[in-house]
Scaffold this motif. Structure first.
Motif, PDB file in Angstrom:
ATOM      1  N   ARG A  71       0.698  -1.249   0.031  1.00 59.10           N
ATOM      2  CA  ARG A  71       0.122  -0.032   0.030  1.00 59.10           C
ATOM      3  C   ARG A  71       0.970   1.264  -0.029  1.00 59.10           C
ATOM      4  NH1 ARG A  71      -4.329  -1.660   4.627  1.00 59.10           N
ATOM      5  NH2 ARG A  71      -5.749  -3.123   3.588  1.00 59.10           N
ATOM      6  N   ARG A  72       1.909   1.172   0.759  1.00 55.54           N
ATOM      7  CA  ARG A  72       2.807   2.461   1.063  1.00 55.54           C
ATOM      8  C   ARG A  72       3.569   2.571  -0.604  1.00 55.54           C
ATOM      9  NH1 ARG A  72       7.821   2.002   4.916  1.00 55.54           N
ATOM     10  NH2 ARG A  72       6.587   0.768   6.261  1.00 55.54           N
ATOM     11  N   PHE A  73       3.800   1.692  -1.284  1.00 59.32           N
ATOM     12  CA  PHE A  73       4.375   1.627  -2.540  1.00 59.32           C
ATOM     13  C   PHE A  73       3.181   1.889  -3.572  1.00 59.32           C
ATOM     14  CE2 PHE A  73       8.370  -1.189  -1.692  1.00 59.32           C
ATOM     15  CZ  PHE A  73       9.088  -0.045  -1.036  1.00 59.32           C
ATOM     16  N   GLY A  74       1.988   2.014  -3.409  1.00 60.27           N
ATOM     17  CA  GLY A  74       0.966   2.290  -4.360  1.00 60.27           C
ATOM     18  C   GLY A  74       0.570   1.060  -5.235  1.00 60.27           C
ATOM     19  N   LEU A  75       0.969  -0.110  -4.681  1.00 59.80           N
ATOM     20  CA  LEU A  75       0.741  -1.290  -5.486  1.00 59.80           C
ATOM     21  C   LEU A  75      -0.573  -2.185  -5.339  1.00 59.80           C
ATOM     22  CD1 LEU A  75       4.349  -2.991  -5.066  1.00 59.80           C
ATOM     23  CD2 LEU A  75       3.689  -1.146  -6.559  1.00 59.80           C
ATOM     24  N   THR A  76      -1.348  -1.673  -4.472  1.00 58.68           N
ATOM     25  CA  THR A  76      -2.478  -2.532  -4.220  1.00 58.68           C
ATOM     26  C   THR A  76      -3.747  -2.215  -5.136  1.00 58.68           C
ATOM     27  OG1 THR A  76      -3.198  -1.345  -2.569  1.00 58.68           O
ATOM     28  CG2 THR A  76      -1.700  -3.118  -1.912  1.00 58.68           C
ATOM     29  N   PHE A  77      -4.434  -3.173  -5.418  1.00 56.45           N
ATOM     30  CA  PHE A  77      -5.638  -3.045  -6.312  1.00 56.45           C
ATOM     31  C   PHE A  77      -6.769  -4.091  -5.700  1.00 56.45           C
ATOM     32  CE2 PHE A  77      -3.588  -6.684  -8.383  1.00 56.45           C
ATOM     33  CZ  PHE A  77      -4.761  -7.542  -8.756  1.00 56.45           C
ATOM     34  N   VAL A  78      -8.070  -3.817  -6.078  1.00 58.65           N
ATOM     35  CA  VAL A  78      -9.175  -4.944  -6.145  1.00 58.65           C
ATOM     36  C   VAL A  78      -9.427  -5.153  -7.446  1.00 58.65           C
ATOM     37  CG1 VAL A  78      -9.574  -4.421  -3.713  1.00 58.65           C
ATOM     38  CG2 VAL A  78     -10.714  -3.071  -5.199  1.00 58.65           C
ATOM     39  N   PRO A  79     -10.233  -5.968  -7.791  1.00 61.26           N
ATOM     40  CA  PRO A  79     -10.883  -6.336  -9.110  1.00 61.26           C
ATOM     41  C   PRO A  79     -12.023  -5.221  -9.331  1.00 61.26           C
ATOM     42  CG  PRO A  79     -10.613  -8.381  -7.878  1.00 61.26           C
ATOM     43  CD  PRO A  79     -10.239  -7.600  -7.002  1.00 61.26           C
ATOM     44  N   TYR A  80     -11.771  -4.783 -10.508  1.00 62.54           N
ATOM     45  CA  TYR A  80     -12.812  -3.421 -11.016  1.00 62.54           C
ATOM     46  C   TYR A  80     -14.223  -3.942 -10.564  1.00 62.54           C
ATOM     47  CZ  TYR A  80     -14.438  -6.165 -15.377  1.00 62.54           C
ATOM     48  OH  TYR A  80     -15.010  -7.075 -15.879  1.00 62.54           O
ATOM     49  N   ASP A  81     -14.685  -5.275 -10.854  1.00 64.08           N
ATOM     50  CA  ASP A  81     -16.051  -5.356 -10.588  1.00 64.08           C
ATOM     51  C   ASP A  81     -16.361  -6.012  -9.255  1.00 64.08           C
ATOM     52  OD1 ASP A  81     -14.320  -7.824 -10.737  1.00 64.08           O
ATOM     53  OD2 ASP A  81     -15.832  -9.149 -11.914  1.00 64.08           O
ATOM     54  N   ASN A  82     -15.106  -5.847  -8.119  1.00 63.11           N
ATOM     55  CA  ASN A  82     -15.373  -6.256  -6.754  1.00 63.11           C
ATOM     56  C   ASN A  82     -16.379  -7.294  -6.387  1.00 63.11           C
ATOM     57  OD1 ASN A  82     -14.730  -5.600  -3.997  1.00 63.11           O
ATOM     58  ND2 ASN A  82     -16.188  -4.088  -3.811  1.00 63.11           N
ATOM     59  N   PRO A  83     -16.017  -8.493  -6.757  1.00 64.66           N
ATOM     60  CA  PRO A  83     -16.763  -9.719  -6.631  1.00 64.66           C
ATOM     61  C   PRO A  83     -17.255  -9.784  -5.233  1.00 64.66           C
ATOM     62  CG  PRO A  83     -14.776 -10.231  -7.409  1.00 64.66           C
ATOM     63  CD  PRO A  83     -14.511  -8.840  -7.225  1.00 64.66           C
ATOM     64  N   PRO A  84     -18.328 -10.346  -4.737  1.00 67.43           N
ATOM     65  CA  PRO A  84     -18.690 -10.729  -3.413  1.00 67.43           C
ATOM     66  C   PRO A  84     -17.922 -11.735  -2.705  1.00 67.43           C
ATOM     67  CG  PRO A  84     -19.972 -12.028  -4.938  1.00 67.43           C
ATOM     68  CD  PRO A  84     -19.228 -11.080  -5.921  1.00 67.43           C
TER      69      PRO A  84
END
Length: 230
Positions: A147-160
């Motif tokens: 997170r500090r390095f700006g690397l994290t993501f979640v899928p665009y559709d944010n599945p359940p």
């Protein structure tokens, strides 16, 4: 670089097999997820060369912990961020780096540590054992450093979130979310300064070993105080 040595050629073969064997909807979702990450990627928001890294702690997959000071005590460290131990692309990338990158970096006095939010107690070490990796694998609990390095993501559709499934991403990472790091290579010197950083928003496009080796060779000339031996 021959095709047998290219990491991208191995990813291309993986994708070709998926085109052949996956159903159309599953394949389309995978492609859309990767494309969305590429489209949303902000190069200014991720770690860059020249930045100074604040102290951090990682949990080794084999037990115990390492911090920034210990990792860079004897020379620079290359952090290779990957998603999780069961990730098919990561199971291609890490053994490829072990074969094609580790010998050159070890000769240059650079330690490699592969980093994932996957928790040691949830099976992170399986990827090291599976491939007989010659470098350490460590957990970045809660994606703190990613997170500090700006690397994290979640899928665009944010599945359940799956229920009662200990194999899903949120259970393996302990975050109870789909959050993962984008693949990245971050080289940090003995002063805690980032010498090189490359982030791959598409997890089937990662930094080639030859690119990293060439960058290290250039850094030997440009940054003699980085303690990268000539």
């Amino acid at each position: 670089m021959t095709m047998s040595q290219s990491l991208q050629s191995k990813f291309d073969a993986l994708h070709a097999e998926r085109v052949r064997s996956w159903d159309a909807a599953k394949l389309a979702t995978n492609i859309a997820q990767r494309q969305a990450l590429v489209e949303r990627f902000d190069a200014e928001a991720v770690v860059k060369a020249g930045e100074t890294v604040a102290p951090f702690v990682l949990q080794l997959s084999t037990g115990g912990a390492v911090d920034l000071a210990s990792l860079t005590r004897d020379g620079p460290v290359a952090l290779i961020f990957f998603r999780f131990a069961g990730c098919p692309a990561c199971n291609i990338a890490l053994p490829h780096y072990d074969e094609h990158l580790r010998p050159a970096l070890e000769a240059a006095g650079i330690r490699i540590v592969a980093v994932s939010p996957h928790l040691p107690e949830k099976g992170l070490d399986e990827i090291r054992v599976r491939h007989g990796l010659g470098f350490d694998v460590a957990s970045d609990r809660g994606n703190s450093l990613a997170r500090r390095f700006g690397l994290t993501f979640v899928p665009y559709d944010n599945p359940p979130k799956p229920e009662n499934d200990e194999t899903w991403i949120g259970a393996l990472t302990g975050t109870d979310s789909w959050e993962l790091p984008m693949p990245a290579v971050v080289l940090i010197d003995t002063q805690g300064k980032v010498l090189f950083a490359d982030v791959s928003p598409d997890w089937l496009r990662r930094t080639e070993a030859a690119e990293i080796i060439a960058e290290v060779a250039q850094l030997r000339e440009d940054h003699p105080r980085s303690r990268i031996p000539a």
